[in-house]
Design an enzyme around this catalytic site. Structure first.
Site, mmCIF file in Angstrom:
data_model
loop_
_atom_site.group_PDB
_atom_site.id
_atom_site.type_symbol
_atom_site.label_atom_id
_atom_site.label_comp_id
_atom_site.label_asym_id
_atom_site.label_seq_id
_atom_site.Cartn_x
_atom_site.Cartn_y
_atom_site.Cartn_z
ATOM 1 N N HIS A 214 -7.577 -8.704 -27.755
ATOM 2 C CA HIS A 214 -7.032 -9.944 -27.203
ATOM 3 C C HIS A 214 -6.487 -10.860 -28.291
ATOM 4 O O HIS A 214 -5.769 -11.825 -28.001
ATOM 5 C CB HIS A 214 -8.109 -10.681 -26.397
ATOM 6 C CG HIS A 214 -7.589 -11.330 -25.152
ATOM 7 N ND1 HIS A 214 -6.304 -11.823 -25.046
ATOM 8 C CD2 HIS A 214 -8.179 -11.581 -23.949
ATOM 9 C CE1 HIS A 214 -6.131 -12.338 -23.848
ATOM 10 N NE2 HIS A 214 -7.244 -12.204 -23.162
ATOM 11 N N ASP B 189 -1.819 -10.080 -25.036
ATOM 12 C CA ASP B 189 -2.113 -10.990 -23.937
ATOM 13 C C ASP B 189 -2.477 -10.203 -22.684
ATOM 14 O O ASP B 189 -2.009 -9.080 -22.466
ATOM 15 C CB ASP B 189 -0.899 -11.871 -23.638
ATOM 16 C CG ASP B 189 -0.593 -12.836 -24.775
ATOM 17 O OD1 ASP B 189 -1.532 -13.191 -25.511
ATOM 18 O OD2 ASP B 189 0.587 -13.209 -24.934
#
Length: 427
Positions: free
Chosen positions: A399, A403
């Site tokens: 992450h 995204d």
């Protein structure tokens, strides 16, 4: 007589130290030139260290699990003549593979010179199904064999192994039972008997490397997973058709080469998934080449051989390369280069794939695509309930780089390609 001192060789790749994984000899053994003396573990692979001389082992330089610096004394061998008074290093490793003495999966025995085969080793001394080992000596065996022995109530240290380096195989357990060495007459009673035994397993070699990499990955990367359901009915029909028509001449296709093809196409629109993240330098490197790591389970742990330049491979070319790499990895023949350099990883548990999994990233990669098992389920298609073959993709992402929306769109792109397999071949 003289002494030939062998030092830990320079494995290459700038490695300053390696882990001594296992000895194939002990003090007092006679060895011949090119006989494998020890296995050492780098960050990427297990490496055989051969003997450059004939002689008798008089000293070992370390214990399994010990991290040794390149250039440190590995082993001393008594030889005829003056020996190497200047203590030369061992010759360059002649075979690079995964755990030859504790192989990943049913490791094939590599051919050795006849004299080497005849030289004494630390293998079992008994020629029958039963062998006497020291109480603290842990015989070589895969996890599956250990569980099998546990279920049968067999003390594994009493069973003679006929596999590489004396490794105990399933067949050895059957031979042990056939000769009446175990109490097979009361399996039901044994299943309910109290047990107080304990077994301590030293985490060394490949298992230690796997543990370190998994811990490092979970501590450094911000993992998140995304699961998508895919209808694989059409692609399974195509696969069956292609295997029936071309299987005999081109080889059988599994689902994996189709998934590799889907990855390659989807990555054209999502290049951020085919990347490596250097979190120390804070640099993301996106790569044009798609080097797909294919996670492969074996007796001593997980390996990830790499299908290089998947973007340039046909369906059958990918299938052949996946098969070759998987077999080499399981048989302990995969080279360091074949086990490194991936840009994205594909992992599958095959028929045991379950419904959902949460794969751990193969750092420094930022994406891993996990394949779950195929099951037939009733689905509603155009208002009708029909039986379809369904499969989940359980994938994980870093992450810090990827995204959530991009991850979902990426997997959905793969889904679209798999559900409409003709689009895999339309440019």
């Amino acid at each position: 007589m003289g002494t030939h001192v062998i030092k830990m060789p320079d494995i290459g790749e700038g490695i300053a130290e390696v882990e001594l994984s296992q000895w194939h000899v002990k003090v007092g053994d006679l060895v011949v030139e090119d006989q494998v003396l020890a296995d050492v573990m780098t960050d990427k692979a297990m490496v055989d260290i051969p003997s450059p001389v004939h002689g008798k082992v008089i000293a070992l330089g370390g214990q399994p699990g010990e991290v040794m610096a390149v250039g440190s004394v590995l082993i001393s061998i008594e030889v005829e003549g003056a020996g190497n008074l200047k203590e030369s290093a061992a010759p360059a490793p002649v075979a690079t593979k995964e755990a030859p003495a504790a192989p990943k999966v049913e490791a094939a025995v590599e051919s050795k010179p006849a004299a080497a085969a005849a030289a004494p080793r630390s293998a079992p001394v008994c020629q029958g199904p039963m062998v006497a080992r020291e109480a603290d000596e842990r015989p070589l065996a895969s996890p599956a064999v250990r569980k099998h022995a546990l279920d049968l109530g067999i003390q594994l240290r009493l069973v003679r192994g006929t596999g590489p380096a004396g490794r105990v195989l399933h067949e050895d357990l059957e031979a042990y039972l056939a000769q009446g060495q175990s109490n097979a007459s009361a399996p039901a009673a044994a299943a309910y008997a109290q047990r107080h035994d304990e077994e301590q397993i030293q985490v060394i070699g490949m298992r230690r490397k796997i543990a370190q990499r998994m811990q490092d990955a979970t501590q450094r990367a911000a993992h998140f997973s995304y699961v998508e359901e895919i209808d694989v009915t059409a692609i399974e029909e195509l696969r069956a058709h292609l295997n029936e028509k071309h299987g005999a001449s081109r080889g059988k296709l599994t689902l994996l080469p189709f998934l590799v093809r889907a990855l390659v196409i989807a990555l054209r629109d999502f290049p951020q998934m085919n990347a490596r993240y250097d979190d120390e330098a804070q640099v993301i490197t996106r790569l044009g080449a798609v080097h797909v790591g294919v996670a492969t389970q074996s007796d001593v742990g997980l390996m990830v051989p790499v299908v290089r330049h998947a973007e340039a491979r046909s369906l059958w070319d990918s299938a052949a390369e996946i098969s070759r790499l998987a077999n080499d990895a399981r048989n302990g023949k995969a080279s360091r280069d074949e086990l490194s350099g991936s840009t994205i990883t594909l992992t599958s548990l095959g028929a045991l794939g379950g419904i959902v999994s949460t794969p751990v990233l193969n750092l420094p990669e930022v994406a891993i695509v996990g394949v779950n098992k195929i099951v037939e389920r009733p689905m509603v298609v155009k208002g009708q309930v029909v039986i379809r073959k369904m499969m989940n993709l359980s994938s994980s992402f870093d992450h810090r780089v990827v995204d959530g929306m991009d991850a979902a769109l990426f997997i959905q792109a793969i889904r679209g390609l798999i559900e409409q397999p003709a689009t895999l071949f339309v440019e």
